[in-house]
Design a protein around this motif. Structure first.
Motif, short mmCIF file in Angstrom:
data_model
loop_
_atom_site.label_atom_id
_atom_site.label_comp_id
_atom_site.label_asym_id
_atom_site.label_seq_id
_atom_site.Cartn_x
_atom_site.Cartn_y
_atom_site.Cartn_z
N LEU A 141 3.45 -1.42 -15.43
CA LEU A 141 4.31 -1.90 -16.51
C LEU A 141 4.97 -3.21 -16.15
N VAL A 142 5.03 -3.51 -14.87
CA VAL A 142 5.57 -4.77 -14.36
C VAL A 142 4.54 -5.39 -13.43
N GLU A 143 4.42 -6.72 -13.47
CA GLU A 143 3.48 -7.43 -12.63
C GLU A 143 4.23 -8.24 -11.58
N ARG A 144 3.72 -8.23 -10.37
CA ARG A 144 4.26 -9.08 -9.31
C ARG A 144 3.43 -10.36 -9.27
N ARG A 145 4.09 -11.50 -9.42
CA ARG A 145 3.39 -12.77 -9.48
C ARG A 145 3.79 -13.66 -8.32
N VAL A 146 2.81 -14.18 -7.63
CA VAL A 146 3.04 -15.13 -6.54
C VAL A 146 3.01 -16.52 -7.14
N ILE A 147 4.14 -17.20 -7.15
CA ILE A 147 4.24 -18.48 -7.84
C ILE A 147 3.99 -19.67 -6.93
N SER A 148 3.84 -19.42 -5.63
CA SER A 148 3.62 -20.52 -4.69
C SER A 148 2.76 -20.03 -3.55
N ALA A 149 1.97 -20.97 -3.00
CA ALA A 149 1.13 -20.63 -1.84
C ALA A 149 1.97 -20.50 -0.57
N GLU A 150 3.21 -20.97 -0.60
CA GLU A 150 4.08 -20.87 0.57
C GLU A 150 4.42 -19.39 0.83
N PHE A 151 4.28 -18.98 2.07
CA PHE A 151 4.51 -17.57 2.41
C PHE A 151 5.95 -17.15 2.17
N THR A 152 6.88 -18.08 2.34
CA THR A 152 8.30 -17.75 2.20
C THR A 152 8.78 -17.82 0.76
N ALA A 153 7.95 -18.26 -0.18
CA ALA A 153 8.38 -18.36 -1.57
C ALA A 153 8.60 -16.97 -2.16
N PRO A 154 9.70 -16.76 -2.90
CA PRO A 154 9.96 -15.43 -3.47
C PRO A 154 8.99 -15.12 -4.61
N SER A 155 8.64 -13.84 -4.74
CA SER A 155 7.79 -13.42 -5.85
C SER A 155 8.59 -13.35 -7.14
N HIS A 156 7.85 -13.45 -8.25
CA HIS A 156 8.45 -13.25 -9.56
C HIS A 156 7.90 -11.98 -10.16
N TYR A 157 8.73 -11.32 -10.94
CA TYR A 157 8.34 -10.07 -11.59
C TYR A 157 8.44 -10.26 -13.10
N ALA A 158 7.39 -9.84 -13.80
CA ALA A 158 7.33 -10.06 -15.25
C ALA A 158 6.56 -8.92 -15.90
N ILE A 159 6.57 -8.92 -17.22
CA ILE A 159 5.79 -7.94 -17.97
C ILE A 159 4.68 -8.66 -18.72
N HIS A 160 3.57 -7.97 -18.91
CA HIS A 160 2.43 -8.52 -19.64
C HIS A 160 2.87 -8.82 -21.08
N PRO A 161 2.38 -9.91 -21.69
CA PRO A 161 2.75 -10.21 -23.07
C PRO A 161 2.51 -9.04 -24.02
N LEU A 162 1.44 -8.27 -23.78
CA LEU A 162 1.17 -7.11 -24.63
C LEU A 162 2.25 -6.04 -24.43
N THR A 163 2.67 -5.85 -23.19
CA THR A 163 3.73 -4.88 -22.92
C THR A 163 5.03 -5.30 -23.61
N ARG A 164 5.32 -6.58 -23.60
CA ARG A 164 6.54 -7.08 -24.25
C ARG A 164 6.54 -6.72 -25.74
N SER A 165 5.38 -6.84 -26.38
CA SER A 165 5.32 -6.60 -27.82
C SER A 165 5.57 -5.13 -28.16
N TYR A 166 5.36 -4.21 -27.18
CA TYR A 166 5.57 -2.79 -27.43
C TYR A 166 6.90 -2.29 -26.85
N LEU A 167 7.62 -3.13 -26.15
CA LEU A 167 8.78 -2.68 -25.37
C LEU A 167 9.83 -2.02 -26.25
N HIS A 168 10.18 -2.67 -27.35
CA HIS A 168 11.29 -2.16 -28.16
C HIS A 168 10.87 -1.07 -29.13
#
Length: 862
Positions: free
Chosen positions: A456-483
């Motif tokens: 239900l949540v995706e972990r996204r690596v936004i940078s090739a740098e090892f120390t860069a923090p990950s971002h967490y998001a939901i799939h656009p399809l999941t967003r449309s069903y969330l509410h």
């Protein structure tokens, strides 16, 4: 420009191909020695990736590409390759350079290099073996550069968190062939339902294109990252946002949207670049946007990804992505089950797998979610649920799956899941999610782990740098069903925590750019609620100083527009937001919108008798109208702003800025003595102002003094401005002052001082100036410098360049001086008819007092 087919000649460099390369290098060296470029065609050499990369770096610096520069590029390439060869073969490289580039004879080459070989041997080494030696070095450099380019481009593609690709071999091959075709299909559209795997398929195709270097560069744009909600003039802003993102990825920086559009059009129609636009899901966006994209094709191509079909066009190939066939869907189901450790799927028989396909079909996102359900409930129960639900269509299928997954969530996971509508489509860092959840770290991380485990949540690596923090998001399809899963929870405490987080975290422009998409999402939700509007709108207003210098200005316009739209008409904060929104519109190149918002701010301030608000709105209107070249209204509002500053006895810097604005307006009205008086009045108030403000006031004052004929004081003020500007980090201020000082030195024939600035002026005129207006003025002034020194060819080249840029950027007021200088140049060449034509062009471009004054100055110099 020649066909880019030669770009791939080194993909399989056979002996014959290397012989062809050697022949082309030999022809190029002969052309350098004899200066007979026009008699030589170099289809292979001019299309090599190494040359393309050099042209690319030139475009990044200059934002312009001219095929006429190709001989120069090839010559520089050969010099660089020869330099690399000289590290190992010093004598041989020097001999080749002496013969071809210094144009010495073989005899003089032998003598200069003290070579002991015979005349015939030296000739053979230089003429016959020279090209072959350069070809070998070039081939080695080419291979290294190719690998570096492939690696860098692949790292710049967005990371994926989607199901693996199965059953799409035919689709992948078809899209690849259409994009790789050099003669047609300039727009390729990949359309289909949400969750069918469009993005992952496109990603695979683009990776293959990158590895084969079919395009010089790949620009990947995701519309979901640009907007979180509807705003006024959305399509215009959407197109502007696309231009900015394309400019950022291609290294083209300019403050004017019109100029940026011209530069992008020129680059994309000169060299093959692939532009991928994902997220074209809204028909209201596509049709207006679609027509504007045609200017960026051939040889570049556009790959459009979305849920809707664009209109049929001759240059467009539309590929609707259908659900997976049963065999491919089953293969994907089994692989995902294996990755998730779901033993029930590994042990399932053919009939059971067939029943899965009957219920779920070939929708990759649905298959991934169903695997998670099986892991919790077991295969028999999940199939029984599908059977009793009697699902009629794909929308009902997803509704059923999300409802079952919702039932599996813990209270903490549900709370966090529902809060994800406050997170941008590009995701957010875990510390932000933890803060707005209000839970302790163990509870938060446990909830996030469950959401990740259920896909239900995706972990996204936004940078090739090892120390860069990950971002967490939901799939656009999941967003449309969330509410649809649960009523929206109370927002008041969540909004309070989110605003407090950003107020504490955003302390620099860089952090602001990272935060902007999430701030836009926050404002879209918070400003729609009366209970949370004020706290969020106050945050938007307080963070405006970072927005002023942000690259993410579209997201910030969206945030301010949302806050203004929901603001109570009589709320004092609304007037401030209107002013800030107008300023961003002006910075973005939307002057009509800037005027509309600043007039609205002024009206509200007058209605509420808010004197400080009247001063603020009037000051901004003065700047708007000055940029619109409506100097009468600019002076009217500038005087109003100054009167209020005096009445309220505002701090000295406010006085300095207000009077400086009046001085600039008077200057453009050619009221130079009045301008000098105003700048003199502003200077005492600037004592406590920043170095940037003081440098600009001195710069304006020095220019006005020169126009009044006071050469000595003008030189003093401009030199003081230059000294101050160099102490700041404000590049635009440095460029502005340098332009003024160099122009003054050329006009007063202070050649020694002008020559001391010449290297910096030349470098900035061709590469480093941030403001296009300053670049055009510097090119014109450099042209005047060379004209005065008799270098007519160089002067003409610079002036035509300045003229071309001004015309392309739709800045006719900046064409007067280049036209007049070209006319003076023609007179020096004793070409009266050509001079008369240039003078006529200058007269037609002189449309106001200032440009008429410039024209009269140049006429007086003849």
């Amino acid at each position: 420009m020649q066909s880019c087919s030669g770009l791939f000649i080194i993909v399989q460099m056979t002996t014959l191909a290397q012989e062809i390369l050697t022949q082309e290098i030999a022809h190029a060296l002969d052309a350098i020695r004899t200066e007979m470029w026009e008699a030589v065609t170099l289809p292979t050499l001019s299309s090599l990736l190494l040359v393309q990369q050099r042209q690319w770096r030139k475009m990044q610096q200059d934002s312009w590409f001219d095929a006429a520069d190709q001989p120069t590029q090839i010559e520089q390439l050969l010099r660089d390759v020869l330099h690399a060869y000289g590290r190992d073969q010093h004598v041989h490289a020097n001999a080749i350079e002496a013969y071809y580039f210094k144009q010495l004879s073989i005899a003089k080459t032998r003598k200069q290099l003290l070579m002991t070989e015979s005349h015939a041997t030296v000739r053979r080494l230089v003429v016959e073996q020279g090209a072959a030696a350069i070809a070998q070095v070039m081939l080695r450099m080419e291979r290294q550069l190719r690998q570096q380019t492939i690696t860098l481009t692949l790292r710049q593609l967005p990371p994926l968190a989607y199901p693996p690709l199965h059953g799409r071999a035919d689709d992948e091959q078809l899209i690849f062939e259409r994009l790789a075709d050099l003669d047609r299909y300039w727009l390729v559209s990949l359309s289909g339902l949400g969750g069918c795997g469009k993005t992952v398929l496109a990603h695979h195709v683009v990776q293959q294109l990158v590895r084969e270097l079919r395009f010089l560069h790949v620009v990947w744009l995701d519309l979901s990252e640009l907007f979180a909600n509807q705003v006024v003039d959305r399509v215009d802003l959407l197109f502007a946002a696309l231009l900015r993102r394309m400019g950022d990825q291609l290294g083209i920086k300019t403050s004017s949207l019109a100029t940026l559009e011209v530069h992008l059009q020129r680059v994309l129609t000169q060299v093959p670049i692939l532009v991928v636009i994902d997220g074209l899901d809204n028909p209201a966006d596509l049709l207006p946007l679609y027509g504007r994209l045609f200017q960026f094709i051939q040889p570049s191509k556009l790959l459009l990804i979305g849920r809707i079909h664009p209109p049929r066009e001759p240059h467009l190939f539309v590929h609707p992505l259908k659900p997976l066939a049963e065999a491919a869907a089953t293969e994907l189901l089994l692989e995902l089950g294996k990755l998730a450790g779901v033993r029930d799927l590994a042990d399932a028989d053919a009939d059971t797998l067939a029943r899965f396909y009957t219920h779920v079909g070939g929708h990759p996102q649905a298959i991934q979610l169903v695997v998670k359900l099986v892991g919790y409930h077991g295969i028999a129960e999940v199939l029984s649920q599908f059977h009793h639900a009697a699902i009629p269509d794909i929308a009902a299928l997803y509704q059923h799956i999300y409802a079952r997954l919702w039932q599996l969530l813990t209270p903490a996971s549900r709370q966090l899941f529902l809060m994800l509508f406050l997170v941008a489509d590009s995701g957010s860092r875990a510390d932000y999610l933890a803060h707005i959840s209000g839970n302790d770290a163990p509870i938060f991380w446990g909830a996030l782990a469950q959401l990740l485990d259920l896909a239900l949540v995706e972990r996204r690596v936004i940078s090739a740098e090892f120390t860069a923090p990950s971002h967490y998001a939901i799939h656009p399809l999941t967003r449309s069903y969330l509410h649809t899963l649960h009523p929206v929870p109370s927002l008041h405490e969540v909004i309070q925590r989110a605003c407090a987080y950003w107020r504490e975290q955003v302390t620099s422009a860089d952090l602001f750019d990272t935060a902007s998409p999430n701030l836009a999402r926050l404002s879209a939700v918070a400003c729609a609620e009366p209970a949370t509007w004020e706290v969020c709108a106050t945050l938007m207003a307080d963070l405006y100083p970072f927005a002023h210098h942000s690259q993410e200005w579209v997201a910030w316009i969206q945030s301010l527009a949302t806050a203004c739209h929901h603001a109570p008409v009589d709320h004092p904060l609304r007037q401030k937001l209107l002013c800030q929104l107008g300023n961003l519109y002006r910075l973005a190149g939307f002057l009509p919108q800037a005027l509309t918002h600043h007039h609205a701010a002024l009206t509200q301030a007058e209605t509420q008798s808010d004197i400080a608000g009247i001063s603020r709105a009037a000051y901004y209107l003065a700047i708007d109208y000055r940029q619109s070249r409506d100097y009468t209204r600019a002076m009217q509002y500038g005087e109003m702003a100054h009167d209020v500053v005096v009445e309220l006895n505002r701090p000295p810097e406010f006085h300095a800025l207000a009077i400086n604005t009046l001085g600039m307006i008077a200057h453009f009205q050619t009221q130079f003595e009045q301008a000098c008086l105003l700048f003199a009045q502003s200077w005492p108030f600037a004592a406590t102002a920043s170095a940037t403000t003081r440098a600009l006031i001195l710069n304006n004052w020095g220019n006005a003094l020169w126009q009044c004929g006071n050469v000595v004081e003008s030189a003093e003020k401009l030199n003081q401005a230059w000294h101050l500007a160099q102490t700041t980090d404000a590049r635009e201020t440095v460029d502005t002052v340098l332009t003024s000082l160099f122009g003054f030195l050329v006009q007063t024939k202070e050649w020694e001082s002008a020559e001391s600035l010449l290297p910096d002026v030349q470098q900035r005129a061709h590469a480093g100036v941030t403001d296009l207006r300053n670049r055009i003025r510097l090119l014109g002034t450099l042209g005047a410098y060379h004209l005065a020194h008799g270098a007519l060819a160089e002067a003409e080249k610079l002036l035509l360049d300045a003229l071309r840029r001004a015309e392309a950027a739709q800045l006719p007021q900046l064409t007067v001086e280049p036209y007049a200088l070209l006319a003076r140049l023609a007179q020096q060449r004793n070409a009266p008819q050509q001079a008369a034509e240039w003078w006529q062009q200058a007269r037609q471009a002189a449309a106001d007092d200032w440009t008429q004054h410039l024209l009269q100055y140049h006429l007086a110099q003849t």
